[in-house]
Each structure stands twice: as structure tokens, then as C-alpha cells.
Design a protein around this motif. Structure first.
Motif, mmCIF file in Angstrom:
data_model
loop_
_atom_site.group_PDB
_atom_site.id
_atom_site.type_symbol
_atom_site.label_atom_id
_atom_site.label_comp_id
_atom_site.label_asym_id
_atom_site.label_seq_id
_atom_site.Cartn_x
_atom_site.Cartn_y
_atom_site.Cartn_z
ATOM 1 N N UNK A 209 0.806 -1.216 0.000
ATOM 2 C CA UNK A 209 0.000 0.000 0.000
ATOM 3 C C UNK A 209 0.839 1.266 0.000
ATOM 4 N N UNK A 210 1.793 1.412 0.937
ATOM 5 C CA UNK A 210 2.661 2.584 0.916
ATOM 6 C C UNK A 210 3.463 2.730 -0.372
ATOM 7 N N UNK A 211 3.923 1.624 -0.943
ATOM 8 C CA UNK A 211 4.692 1.696 -2.192
ATOM 9 C C UNK A 211 3.856 2.302 -3.305
ATOM 10 N N UNK A 212 2.593 1.919 -3.394
ATOM 11 C CA UNK A 212 1.722 2.463 -4.431
ATOM 12 C C UNK A 212 1.497 3.957 -4.224
ATOM 13 N N UNK A 213 1.206 4.363 -2.983
ATOM 14 C CA UNK A 213 0.934 5.777 -2.710
ATOM 15 C C UNK A 213 2.165 6.647 -2.973
ATOM 16 N N UNK A 214 3.317 6.210 -2.467
ATOM 17 C CA UNK A 214 4.549 6.981 -2.672
ATOM 18 C C UNK A 214 4.932 6.985 -4.150
ATOM 19 N N UNK A 215 4.787 5.844 -4.809
ATOM 20 C CA UNK A 215 5.146 5.746 -6.219
ATOM 21 C C UNK A 215 4.315 6.648 -7.096
ATOM 22 N N UNK A 216 3.025 6.751 -6.819
ATOM 23 C CA UNK A 216 2.164 7.624 -7.607
ATOM 24 C C UNK A 216 2.587 9.085 -7.487
ATOM 25 N N UNK A 217 2.856 9.510 -6.267
ATOM 26 C CA UNK A 217 3.275 10.902 -6.061
ATOM 27 C C UNK A 217 4.618 11.167 -6.724
ATOM 28 N N UNK A 218 5.560 10.240 -6.562
ATOM 29 C CA UNK A 218 6.882 10.418 -7.161
ATOM 30 C C UNK A 218 6.787 10.409 -8.689
ATOM 31 N N UNK A 219 5.956 9.546 -9.246
ATOM 32 C CA UNK A 219 5.791 9.495 -10.705
ATOM 33 C C UNK A 219 5.251 10.824 -11.235
#
Length: 331
Positions: A209-219
């Protein structure tokens, strides 16, 4: 920068003060009599009254509150009604397991988020598959992902264990209580391999879950930065894509991702209690799960205070790191 640090520390102290007051009042209105719980149902009323007087529960509310706050400031979180030991002593036994699991999961989340963001932004082969995998994994509640992982990797494939921190009877025990570190310090690489096998599945479940949230913002931040003038200029003078990405894109894109990482780490503190329960991980989740059914409020409040202090401290550090990466924030 010093002003920013002072403001963040003051805000963190205020949050902890408010939480302490809320916990104190919740304890007063919690169901069940803590004295009766400690002494047992067979204790006479005279014994209960004497114990209440001895514990200071008949003192004015203001006196009890300041005594409660003073105890917390001195590391005294009260006495567990279930174990009969000081809560801080119980927490010292369970915190290392939770800290180890949370740290490994957070590192995995950062790595997965970075790969997800860069692969999606630069359209690497396999980027769509990774994006779909993280989207599905991050959208499903952690306990369902945990159950699915147990069925797949333990029951059907038999690749990974699903309970406890290690299956070795003579696993390293000390000095830190964090088994990966203890195994390295003692040179027990056989134990280290077994510990990692037990860590992999729960930490991956916790990280999705955290990987998806952080990844979306970073992308999103990377895509905005890639379209900026200074990146086009760096490419026009012949800098390689790796140099452009490292020197010009990532540093200017990491600020929003740092803020999201701090938020997700705080949310991870809540999820870890559920994941620990599913995987029988001997950490704070197990401690809370055993304390709630018997109305052991001091133990539950102690866990809440520890997790809240960790959340506040980490978000303060994240704000400072974000200001260091982008000095405009500190102004």
C-alpha cells in the motif's frame, strides 16, 4: 532552517500533549474497573477500596492527570493489568520485533515506489505490469493480501513460512532484540537466512500500500520535472539520461514523495498491528491483541503513545529533510 526545526519540534510536542490528555480521559471513562481487573473478581470491596486509595485513584482529577503526565515523562507508562509488569518493560520486549518488520517493510516500499515511478515515467519495459500489480496490491486491505500470500506462498508453493520470526530453536537472542542485527553480530548467517524467510512475506504485505501511494506521487512529480526547462537544457548539452535523472530530476521531484513517505509510514504503524496478528508476529500487534479483550487499558495506551511518538518524530524528520532538499520550504 533552525526556525523550521523549532516549529516542527514544538508542533510535535503539542500533538503528544493533546494525545496524552485524550488517553487520560479515555482511561477514566473506559469500561471496567482497573483495580477490580488487577485484583480479580473474588476480591472484597474493602480490598478494592484500599487498593484504589493506595494507587491514588481517589485523588482529585487534576492531581491524577499531572501524576500521569509526570510518569510518562519519566518513562513510567503504568502497570499492565494482564501481565502484572510495568508496561514499559513489556513494550521493551515487543518493540524490537515491530521495529524490525516496519523498517524492512518501509525500505521495500521505498524501493518498489522508486522502481514503479521511474519505470512508469520513462516507459520502461514491464512498467505497466508493475503498475498494475502495485495498484491491485495497494487497493486490497492488508489482511486480505496477507491471507492470499499465506495461501499461495505457504500452502500451495511451500516457499515461505508464515508464523513467527524464526523457526530455529537456538536463534540469536540479543543484544538488540532485532534478529537480523543480532544474527549479523554473532556471525550466524544460517539464522540470518531463516530470519529473512520469515520477514519477507509480512514485510511485503505491509509495503504494498505505501509503495503504491509513494510511487504515484513520485511518478507525477517526475513527469512534471521532466517537462521543465532545466531538464531540456541538460539534455540539449549532451548529458546522459542517467545523469539527467540523478542530478536534475530526482532531487527536484523527491519533496512531495518525502511528505507522502512520512504519511505512509504513520499509516504503516496502524497496518502493522493487523499484519502482525495475521502472521503471529510477536510484536506490538500481538501485545495489543492480548490486552484489549481483558480491558488492559494501560497496555493499550502505552502502545498508542509509542506509535504516536514514532509517527510524530518521523514526520518531523521528513519535514526537515524536505526542507534540506528544497530550501524554499524553510523560508
Amino acid at each position: 532552517m533552525l526556525t523550521l526545526i523549532a516549529k516542527r519540534v514544538a508542533a510535535g510536542a503539542l500533538i503528544m500533549a493533546i494525545l496524552t490528555a485524550v488517553l487520560f480521559w479515555l482511561q477514566r471513562f473506559a469500561t471496567g474497573d482497573p483495580v477490580r481487573t488487577r485484583l480479580g473478581a473474588g476480591a472484597s470491596q474493602d480490598v478494592v477500596n484500599a487498593a484504589r486509595e493506595q494507587l491514588g485513584l481517589n485523588d482529585p482529577v487534576a492531581v491524577q492527570y499531572f501524576r500521569y503526565v509526570g510518569g510518562i515523562l519519566h518513562g513510567d507508562l503504568g502497570m499492565s493489568l494482564r501481565t502484572g509488569r510495568p508496561v514499559e518493560a513489556d513494550l521493551a520486549r515487543f518493540i524490537p520485533a515491530t521495529a524490525e518488520l516496519t523498517f524492512i517493510a518501509f525500505v521495500l516500499a521505498i524501493l518498489l515506489a522508486a522502481v514503479f515511478a521511474v519505470a512508469s515515467a520513462l516507459r520502461w519495459p514491464g512498467g505497466r505490469f508493475l503498475r498494475a500489480l502495485l495498484t491491485v496490491g495497494g487497493a486490497i486491505p492488508s489482511f486480505l493480501v496477507a491471507i492470499a500470500g499465506i495461501i499461495l506462498f505457504y500452502k500451495h508453493l511451500g516457499w515461505l513460512p508464515v508464523t513467527g520470526r524464526t523457526s530455529m530453536a537456538n536463534a540469536p537472542n540479543g543484544p538488540t532484540g532485532i534478529l537480523t542485527i543480532d544474527a549479523l553480530l554473532s556471525g550466524r548467517f544460517d539464522a540470518l537466512a531463516d530470519i529473512w524467510r520469515h520477514l519477507l512475506l509480512p514485510s511485503l504485505v505491509l509495503a504494498l500500500g505505501p509503495a503504491l501511494a509513494i510511487g504515484r506521487v513520485l511518478r507525477s512529480s517526475i513527469l512534471v520535472t521532466l517537462a521543465s526547462d532545466h531538464v531540456r537544457t541538460a539534455r540539449s548539452i549532451g548529458q546522459s539520461e542517467v545523469s539527467v535523472m540523478v542530478r536534475h530530476v530526482l532531487r527536484n521531484s523527491v519533496g512531495p514523495a518525502l511528505s507522502m513517505a512520512g504519511l505512509q509510514l504513520g499509516l504503516m504503524f496502524a497496518s502493522v498491528l493487523v499484519v502482525e496478528t495475521v502472521f503471529a508476529w510477536p510484536g506490538l500487534g500481538q501485545y495489543v491483541a492480548l490486552s484489549i479483550p481483558v480491558d488492559d487499558f494501560p497496555a493499550t495506551a502505552g502502545v498508542v503513545l509509542v506509535l504516536a511518538a514514532g509517527y510524530v518524530a518521523i514526520n518531523t524528520i521528513v519535514d526537515i529533510l524536505q526542507a534540506a532538499a528544497d530550501p524554499r520550504i524553510a523560508t
